[in-house]
Design an enzyme around this catalytic site. Structure first.
Site, short mmCIF file in Angstrom:
data_model
loop_
_atom_site.label_atom_id
_atom_site.label_comp_id
_atom_site.label_asym_id
_atom_site.label_seq_id
_atom_site.Cartn_x
_atom_site.Cartn_y
_atom_site.Cartn_z
N HIS A 132 13.42 4.28 -7.80
CA HIS A 132 13.10 5.65 -7.38
C HIS A 132 14.29 6.55 -7.05
O HIS A 132 14.14 7.55 -6.38
CB HIS A 132 12.18 5.64 -6.15
CG HIS A 132 10.81 5.10 -6.40
ND1 HIS A 132 10.53 4.07 -7.25
CD2 HIS A 132 9.60 5.46 -5.89
CE1 HIS A 132 9.23 3.82 -7.25
NE2 HIS A 132 8.63 4.64 -6.45
N HIS A 184 10.10 6.21 -12.23
CA HIS A 184 9.03 7.07 -11.69
C HIS A 184 9.40 8.51 -12.02
O HIS A 184 10.32 9.07 -11.42
CB HIS A 184 8.90 6.87 -10.19
CG HIS A 184 7.62 7.45 -9.61
ND1 HIS A 184 7.15 8.71 -9.96
CD2 HIS A 184 6.72 6.94 -8.74
CE1 HIS A 184 6.03 8.94 -9.30
NE2 HIS A 184 5.74 7.89 -8.56
N HIS A 258 0.67 3.78 -14.29
CA HIS A 258 0.63 4.32 -12.92
C HIS A 258 0.26 5.81 -13.00
O HIS A 258 0.93 6.60 -13.67
CB HIS A 258 2.03 4.13 -12.33
CG HIS A 258 2.19 4.52 -10.91
ND1 HIS A 258 2.38 5.83 -10.51
CD2 HIS A 258 2.23 3.79 -9.78
CE1 HIS A 258 2.52 5.88 -9.20
NE2 HIS A 258 2.43 4.65 -8.73
N GLU A 310 -1.91 0.91 -9.47
CA GLU A 310 -2.10 2.28 -8.99
C GLU A 310 -2.41 3.21 -10.18
O GLU A 310 -1.93 4.34 -10.24
CB GLU A 310 -0.88 2.80 -8.23
CG GLU A 310 -0.54 1.98 -7.01
CD GLU A 310 0.51 2.63 -6.13
OE1 GLU A 310 0.15 3.06 -5.02
OE2 GLU A 310 1.68 2.73 -6.56
N GLU A 326 -5.75 7.75 -6.07
CA GLU A 326 -4.75 8.15 -5.07
C GLU A 326 -4.71 9.68 -4.93
O GLU A 326 -4.76 10.41 -5.93
CB GLU A 326 -3.38 7.62 -5.50
CG GLU A 326 -2.29 7.97 -4.49
CD GLU A 326 -0.91 7.45 -4.90
OE1 GLU A 326 -0.84 6.56 -5.77
OE2 GLU A 326 0.08 7.95 -4.33
N CYS A 328 -2.27 11.56 -4.37
CA CYS A 328 -1.15 12.10 -5.16
C CYS A 328 -1.51 12.25 -6.63
O CYS A 328 -0.97 13.14 -7.30
CB CYS A 328 0.07 11.18 -5.06
SG CYS A 328 0.96 11.30 -3.52
N CYS A 394 3.67 8.81 0.50
CA CYS A 394 3.76 9.86 -0.53
C CYS A 394 2.67 10.91 -0.39
O CYS A 394 2.90 12.09 -0.64
CB CYS A 394 3.72 9.24 -1.92
SG CYS A 394 2.35 8.09 -2.16
ZN ZN Z 1 0.47 9.23 -2.81
#
Ligand code: ZN
Length: 631
Positions: A132, A184, A258, A310, A326, A328, A394
């Site tokens: 990341h 990511h 993801h 995820e 999620e 996000c 996040c």
């Molecule tokens: Zn998140």
């Protein structure tokens, strides 16, 4: 999109040009400003995230996580948006303090990462696949741009320009550079923002490099793993589909991996298509959109079904109780659709944006702005609740930055047109066709479908108003100054186009029919067979145990059940509930029996459904979106 021309046709109205004054949204935005944003700062402080910027870590102390900087950056971004619409000297000063720490943490060469600098400086850029670094850089860049646009201060902008300039020396196709890109995604869309804020094409070129290099062979993550002394075949997630790096982006047709990473990548692809005039990105974007929306999207706008990655699994695999969805990822979907709308004013994108925003995004934060969902399941046994914070935090700052910038999502401004994407009561000062236009939108949306737009102009002006006719709306009526307008021939991609010479004081009224509907899922969504979900306007509804006289799992809905919408001002901050007759399986006579040939009797009951976004704000209990149909 079918044709191959591409340009960023509709740009968002600047944040400070839109004042939201809306019965539905204003309380949510106030909670975001007065609760969520201060809570996030405090959490960054007490968890050590802000202290880590001093970079005085010593062996034996808790290790600052390699994504901590992103949480601080998203707080800076959210707080900056808040300043743009609500000046606040104390918040301004707090931002300056944090930015001074970030600036002090920047290394002489421009590098900025509190984990790597303090804990393992020798390992900089050795694990892009997992760690990341570029993701955190992206969030810092977004924060720098937001802070500059909100305050005019260049303090953080200059820091991130130096950082981006340094990154551009490390990565690229020149001799001596690394052919890497982020595991990511995030920095790609951030660099486009930095390009727009500064006008410097090198940032756009770096964004394009990261997107174009993704998934090329030989695979960078293999080479990087070998260089670290790792076996690439031992990769925890097995396939590079996890990070959408299994193939070059122009060969990607299906959403995979993801979910948040995917949404950020597709957002950057849309940005680049518009800024570079790169039509080769349109076909994959359209294919990805179609694959998501016809196979892999929850009715709530939730994205990504599985906790294991995820992310995505197989087509039509949309479990309710174990839905990951999620917060996000739904936010990322809003970002992506917002960018697609800038390329083409098409209601298909706005419908998906709205579905995510009003349901799967908004459920991510409690009504009072103090607690958060990471996962947004569509059913619960009563054991899933919002939390004050997360180790992997996040989602809370992501929702804060989206809500604080909501004003950017309502209107799009083109060369000679204003598009109204969302119906939110607001006042906007826009410039179209070289002329200043003040637009006053009045509405009770999402509780009712009536919208009035009043124009204030210094003089008559010719431009088009494009009013979105939502996909859920089956009957709409429009009038200008009280005279009905025939919509026949005026619809373009689900936007009603009113092109004329507008006069000062013109008023447009729009009536969107908003009945309660029972929605069915595709027959291959196994978890929703013989079930319906309730929807009214943009809102998906759910049943919570606290409102029912029978356990949720016993409740059946008749196919012709009439549910009555009713505004209940004292409930959940004021919501329209749906109330009506249903049937409950009767357990009488089953006291000593587990199985029998005769079906249970069905007893009439009254049920009450509430908007999905508002669930888990009262007594803890079971919840379901999908209801079995009786008979
Ligand atoms: Zn998140």
């Amino acid at each position: 999109m079918t044709d191959q021309t591409v340009r960023r046709t509709f740009t968002p109205a600047p944040l400070a040009a839109v004042a939201i004054d809306d019965a539905f949204w204003t309380p949510r935005l106030a909670a975001n400003r007065t609760q969520t944003i201060p809570i996030e700062y405090e959490q960054c402080r007490i968890t050590g995230r802000i202290d880590a910027l001093h970079q005085q870590w010593q062996p034996g102390q808790p290790i600052p996580h390699y994504f901590w900087d992103s949480d601080i950056a998203k707080w800076v971004e959210a707080a900056s948006y808040s300043l743009a619409t609500h000046p606040d000297p104390a918040l301004d000063a707090q931002l300056d303090e944090v930015i001074a720490l970030l600036a002090a943490a920047q290394q002489p060469d421009g590098y900025l990462n509190s984990h790597y600098t303090a804990v393992e400086p020798e390992n900089r850029w050795t694990n892009l696949r997992d760690n990341h670094e570029l993701y955190c850089a992206g969030h810092l860049i977004e924060a720098g741009v937001a802070h500059y646009l909100a305050t005019g201060k260049r303090t953080l902008l200059d820091v991130v320009r130096r950082y981006a300039g340094y990154i551009a020396t490390v990565f690229g196709r020149e001799p001596g550079q690394k052919r890497g890109y982020p595991g990511h995604e995030e920095i790609e869309l951030a660099l486009v923002k930095l390009f727009r804020a500064t006008g410097e094409p090198r940032y756009l070129a770096l964004a394009a490099y990261f997107v174009d290099e993704r998934g090329q062979q030989p695979h960078y993550f293999d080479q990087e793993a070998i260089a670290r002394g790792d076996d690439p075949a031992a990769y925890h997630f097995k396939s590079y589909r996890y990070s959408q790096s299994h193939a070059p982006v122009r060969e990607q047709q299906e959403v995979t991996g993801h979910a948040v990473r995917a949404m950020y990548l597709y957002s950057a692809m849309a940005d680049l298509a518009g800024e570079m005039g790169d039509a080769t990105l349109l076909a994959p974007l359209e294919a990805l959109w179609r694959h998501l929306c016809t196979r892999n999207l929850y009715i709530t706008g939730g994205v990504g079904v599985s906790a294991a990655n995820e992310g995505f699994t197989q087509d039509y695999d949309l479990p309710n109780l174990s839905a990951y969805a999620e917060t996000c990822a739904s936010i990322g979907l809003v970002f992506w659709m917002h960018r697609m709308l800038q390329l083409r004013c098409d209601g298909r994108y706005a419908d998906v944006l709205e579905r995510a925003l009003y349901n799967g995004v908004l459920s991510g934060v409690s009504l009072d702005g103090t607690r958060f969902f990471y996962e947004n399941p569509l059913a619960s046994r009563g054991n899933h609740h919002r939390q004050a914070w997360f180790d992997c935090a996040c989602c809370p700052p992501n929702i804060a930055r989206l809500l604080a910038s909501l004003g950017e999502y309502i209107y799009g401004v083109g060369d000679d047109a204003i598009a109204v994407h969302l119906y939110i009561q607001s006042q906007a000062a826009l410039t179209v066709a070289g002329q200043r236009v003040e637009l006053r939108q009045t509405t009770r949306y999402p509780w009712a479908g009536d919208v009035t737009l009043a124009l204030t102009l210094p003089q008559p002006a010719h431009f088009a108003l494009r009013l979105r006719i939502p996909g859920w709306c089956r009957r709409a009526a429009v009038s200008v100054n009280g005279v009905a307008v025939d919509m026949e021939g005026r619809l373009d991609r689900r936007y009603l186009v009113l092109a004329r010479t507008w006069q000062p004081g013109d008023r447009i009224t729009l009536e969107l029919d908003m009945p309660v509907e029972q929605i069915h899922a595709h027959p291959d969504v196994a978890q929703d067979v013989n079930c319906v979900a309730l929807q009214r306007g943009p809102l998906v509804y759910c049943l919570e145990a606290v409102d029912q006289v029978a356990p949720l799992h016993r409740i059946r809905l008749a196919a012709d059940a009439a549910l009555t919408p009713q505004f209940e001002g004292e409930l959940l901050g004021g919501v329209v509930t749906l109330t009506g007759q249903a049937l409950a399986a009767d357990a009488a006579g089953w006291e000593n029996v587990l199985y029998r040939a005769a079906a249970p009797a069905l007893t009439p009951i009254t049920v009450r459904a509430v908007p999905y976004y508002a669930w888990d704000n009262r007594a803890a209990g079971a919840m379901t979106v999908w209801l079995p149909v009786a008979g």
